[in-house]
Design a protein around this motif. Structure first.
Motif, short mmCIF file in Angstrom:
data_model
loop_
_atom_site.label_atom_id
_atom_site.label_comp_id
_atom_site.label_asym_id
_atom_site.label_seq_id
_atom_site.Cartn_x
_atom_site.Cartn_y
_atom_site.Cartn_z
N ARG A 65 55.81 26.75 38.66
CA ARG A 65 57.12 26.52 39.28
C ARG A 65 57.04 26.78 40.78
O ARG A 65 56.61 27.85 41.22
CB ARG A 65 58.16 27.44 38.63
N ILE A 66 57.46 25.78 41.57
CA ILE A 66 57.40 25.91 43.02
C ILE A 66 58.77 25.89 43.68
O ILE A 66 58.88 26.03 44.89
CB ILE A 66 56.54 24.78 43.64
N GLY A 67 59.81 25.71 42.91
CA GLY A 67 61.15 25.67 43.48
C GLY A 67 62.11 25.07 42.48
O GLY A 67 61.78 24.86 41.30
N GLU A 68 63.28 24.79 42.94
CA GLU A 68 64.30 24.21 42.06
C GLU A 68 65.42 23.62 42.89
O GLU A 68 65.57 23.93 44.08
CB GLU A 68 64.89 25.28 41.14
N THR A 79 73.89 23.63 37.47
CA THR A 79 72.77 22.87 36.92
C THR A 79 71.51 23.22 37.71
O THR A 79 71.46 23.02 38.93
CB THR A 79 73.03 21.36 37.00
N VAL A 80 70.52 23.75 37.03
CA VAL A 80 69.26 24.15 37.66
C VAL A 80 68.17 23.21 37.18
O VAL A 80 67.97 23.03 35.99
CB VAL A 80 68.90 25.61 37.29
N ARG A 81 67.46 22.62 38.13
CA ARG A 81 66.35 21.71 37.79
C ARG A 81 65.07 22.23 38.43
O ARG A 81 64.76 21.93 39.59
CB ARG A 81 66.66 20.30 38.28
N PRO A 82 64.30 23.04 37.72
CA PRO A 82 63.06 23.59 38.29
C PRO A 82 62.07 22.49 38.66
O PRO A 82 62.02 21.43 38.03
CB PRO A 82 62.51 24.46 37.16
N LYS A 83 61.28 22.79 39.69
CA LYS A 83 60.19 21.90 40.09
C LYS A 83 58.87 22.58 39.76
O LYS A 83 58.69 23.77 40.01
CB LYS A 83 60.25 21.62 41.59
N TYR A 84 57.97 21.82 39.21
CA TYR A 84 56.66 22.35 38.85
C TYR A 84 55.58 21.52 39.52
O TYR A 84 55.72 20.28 39.64
CB TYR A 84 56.47 22.33 37.34
N ALA A 85 54.54 22.22 39.99
CA ALA A 85 53.43 21.52 40.66
C ALA A 85 52.11 22.15 40.24
O ALA A 85 52.05 23.31 39.80
CB ALA A 85 53.59 21.59 42.18
N CYS A 86 51.08 21.37 40.38
CA CYS A 86 49.73 21.82 40.02
C CYS A 86 49.10 22.52 41.23
O CYS A 86 49.21 22.04 42.36
CB CYS A 86 48.89 20.62 39.60
N SER A 116 45.93 22.86 41.66
CA SER A 116 44.61 22.28 41.93
C SER A 116 44.66 20.93 42.61
O SER A 116 43.65 20.41 43.05
CB SER A 116 43.83 22.15 40.61
N CYS A 117 45.87 20.28 42.64
CA CYS A 117 45.97 18.96 43.27
C CYS A 117 47.36 18.81 43.86
O CYS A 117 48.21 19.68 43.73
CB CYS A 117 45.67 17.84 42.28
N THR A 118 47.59 17.68 44.51
CA THR A 118 48.90 17.43 45.16
C THR A 118 49.71 16.35 44.44
O THR A 118 50.73 15.92 44.93
CB THR A 118 48.68 16.98 46.62
N ASP A 119 49.23 15.90 43.29
CA ASP A 119 49.89 14.77 42.61
C ASP A 119 50.69 15.19 41.39
O ASP A 119 51.24 14.34 40.70
CB ASP A 119 48.84 13.73 42.19
N GLY A 120 50.80 16.46 41.12
CA GLY A 120 51.36 16.86 39.83
C GLY A 120 52.71 17.54 39.88
O GLY A 120 52.91 18.50 39.15
N VAL A 121 53.63 17.10 40.75
CA VAL A 121 54.97 17.69 40.79
C VAL A 121 55.85 17.05 39.70
O VAL A 121 55.92 15.83 39.59
CB VAL A 121 55.63 17.50 42.16
#
Length: 519
Positions: free
Chosen positions: A130-133, A151-158, A160-165
């Motif tokens: 999780r990197i934000g929301e 309404t909370v919509r978490p953001k998730y990212a990888c 190891s790479c920059t393509d996985g949000v």
């Protein structure tokens, strides 16, 4: 009338004609929308700056403003749903529309966290972090309780790479970027059209809870809801008019005329189906149509597509419906109301103690005695009983009527009442030939009463446009009530379904009698 540019499609390459034709239609639609908005702006200016606007009280101005703003919002909703608007949304991200007011900190917050189905990175690197929301707040209303839906919509990212949000999209709302939930909008509609509380008073009530929402904002919500509910009301009208026996009545709907500093008389026409008294299979329903006048051409327009028996009072404007020249269908067969006939004689008896009127009332009481015995039976049983028991009584009443008309001056009060009954004699006998027909139109009069109550509490509609919205929302509210459906629950669910893109092919599911409350 729509504006269509003079374009020769034959001169355009074949592969481009479809796109050009679509653009022509969009331009014409936008011109119609702009013309409508210009008209409403002119009406608003007239209400504010007209020569006699100073004669309006503060309450009268508030009613005028809220109905004009409701109409403007309805036009804006049409514009927002046009194909042109959809393409514009794809090109640019629209700024969120923030309504007047704020959401106090003391209101309870209920967080709805919308998590992705999977946190696995699409590239196979492992689990995302999780990197934000994104957070958004809308005002929600539960009767007798105000709260805020977060309404909370978490953001998730990888890592190891920059393509996985990954983040789920925001849920659909009837009013994008607005404060109200669909439950809040339903509450405003029920408060205004079922509980007879004008929008400016609702604004005052909210202010007592520390919520500063201007009645103009409430009018905006109402206009958008009226726009989105229109297809449901149109389908309700279509469904009701498939019946072969309906009731119709009209009642005054005073409408503010700002330029004259007073109200004018508009009318709400109620078209109803109610077959419960003889066990009919179709659910009861009522549709209210607004018209600025009482002319029979309005009834003719509203009844387009209906063929059958119409139960109504003695208003002469309906006479055009029985003629071969009737527009919108075959000549209608009329069933007149014995309750109205009785009322005419009762007025004379109460005023003058007339023994002739008393005799007429006694004979009519015999008809109703039979009706009390057969209430709830099948059409066939009702018809048999009426032919055997009521028809001789009606024939006797007819002979009495003709004798008394010869004895009484036509210019006297009693003579006028007897003449009224004589003029409608054919329609007064219709119930003797069809077991589905009622002896009177009291059912429709009961459905008119909520309109009269709203008229008493709200004083009048603020504008002709308010009359249209009044009729539209009242149609759904009253149809829900006569089907034993709670109006708030129904409107909340229906608005939520519309916000989520409920398919037009299944619009019948949104009719009040098909609503099933969730457990």
């Amino acid at each position: 009338m729509s504006f269509t540019p003079d374009i020769d499609l034959a001169a355009i390459p074949l592969e481009q004609r479809g796109a050009v034709a679509a653009l022509v239609r969009e331009v014409a639609e936008l011109k119609d929308i702009n013309k409508r908005l210009e008209h409403l702006v002119a009406e608003l200016n007239h209400a504010v700056h007209g020569k006699r606007s100073e004669k309006l009280s503060e309450d009268e101005r508030q009613l005028a403003f809220e109905d004009l703003e409701t109409a403007t919002s309805e036009v804006e909703a049409r514009k927002e749903t046009s194909a042109f608007s959809e393409r514009a949304k794809k090109r640019t991200k629209p700024a969120a529309r923030r309504n007047i007011g704020n959401l106090p900190d003391h209101l309870p917050r209920i967080e709805q966290v919308i998590e992705p189905d999977s946190l696995e990175c699409p590239c196979g690197c492992g689990e995302m972090h999780r990197i934000g929301e994104d957070r958004s707040e809308r005002l929600d209303i539960v009767p007798a309780q105000l709260r805020v839906i977060v309404t909370v919509r978490p953001k998730y990212a990888c890592r190891s790479c920059t393509d996985g949000v990954t983040q789920l999209p925001a849920p659909a709302h009837l009013i994008e970027g607005g404060l109200p939930t669909e439950a809040t909008i339903a509450h405003v509609l029920v408060s205004k059209y079922a509980d007879h509380c004008p929008l400016y008073r609702q604004s005052q009530i909210l202010a007592r809870s520390g919520i500063d929402i201007h009645r103009a904002t409430l009018a905006d919500w109402t206009g958008k809801a009226a726009f989105h509910l229109k297809p449901v009301v149109d389908r309700l009208a279509e469904h009701v008019k498939t019946s072969t026996k309906l009731f119709m009545d009209e009642t005054t709907a005073p409408v503010l005329d700002p330029g004259r500093g007073r109200t004018k008389t508009g009318y709400l026409w109620a078209l109803a189906r109610d077959d419960r008294s003889w066990g009919g299979g179709d659910p009861p329903g009522v549709v209210y149509f607004y018209a600025p006048g009482r002319g029979g051409e309005n009834a003719e327009r509203f009844l387009a597509g209906f063929n059958g028996i119409l139960q109504l009072d003695g208003y002469q404007g309906y006479n055009r419906l029985t003629r071969p020249s009737r527009k919108g269908g075959d000549p209608i067969r009329v069933a007149h109301c014995w309750s109205h006939a009785r009322r005419k004689l009762k007025e004379v008896f109460d005023r003058d103690g007339s023994q002739i009127a008393a005799e007429g009332l006694r004979q009519i009481a015999g008809f109703y005695s039979v009706e009390a015995d057969i209430r709830g039976t099948s059409p066939g049983q009702r018809l048999s009983a009426r032919q055997a028991r009521t028809a001789p009584l009606v024939a006797e009443f007819g002979q009495w009527l003709q004798r008394e008309r010869l004895r009484v001056s036509v210019k006297s009060r009693l003579g006028e009442k007897l003449a009224y009954i004589h003029r409608h004699w054919e329609g007064l006998q219709t119930f003797l030939t069809d077991g589905r027909v009622e002896i009177d139109s009291n059912s429709i009069e009961n459905l008119i009463r909520p309109i009269a109550l709203n008229r008493k509490n709200a004083l009048f509609a603020g504008h002709d446009e308010g009359g249209n919205a009044w009729g539209r929302i009242a149609s759904l509210v009253e149809t829900a009530k006569i089907n034993g459906v709670e109006p708030f629950a129904y409107l909340k669910a229906t608005l939520e379904a519309i916000a989520n893109g409920y398919p037009k092919s299944r619009i019948d599911d949104l009719l009040p009698w098909n609503f099933k409350a969730s457990s």
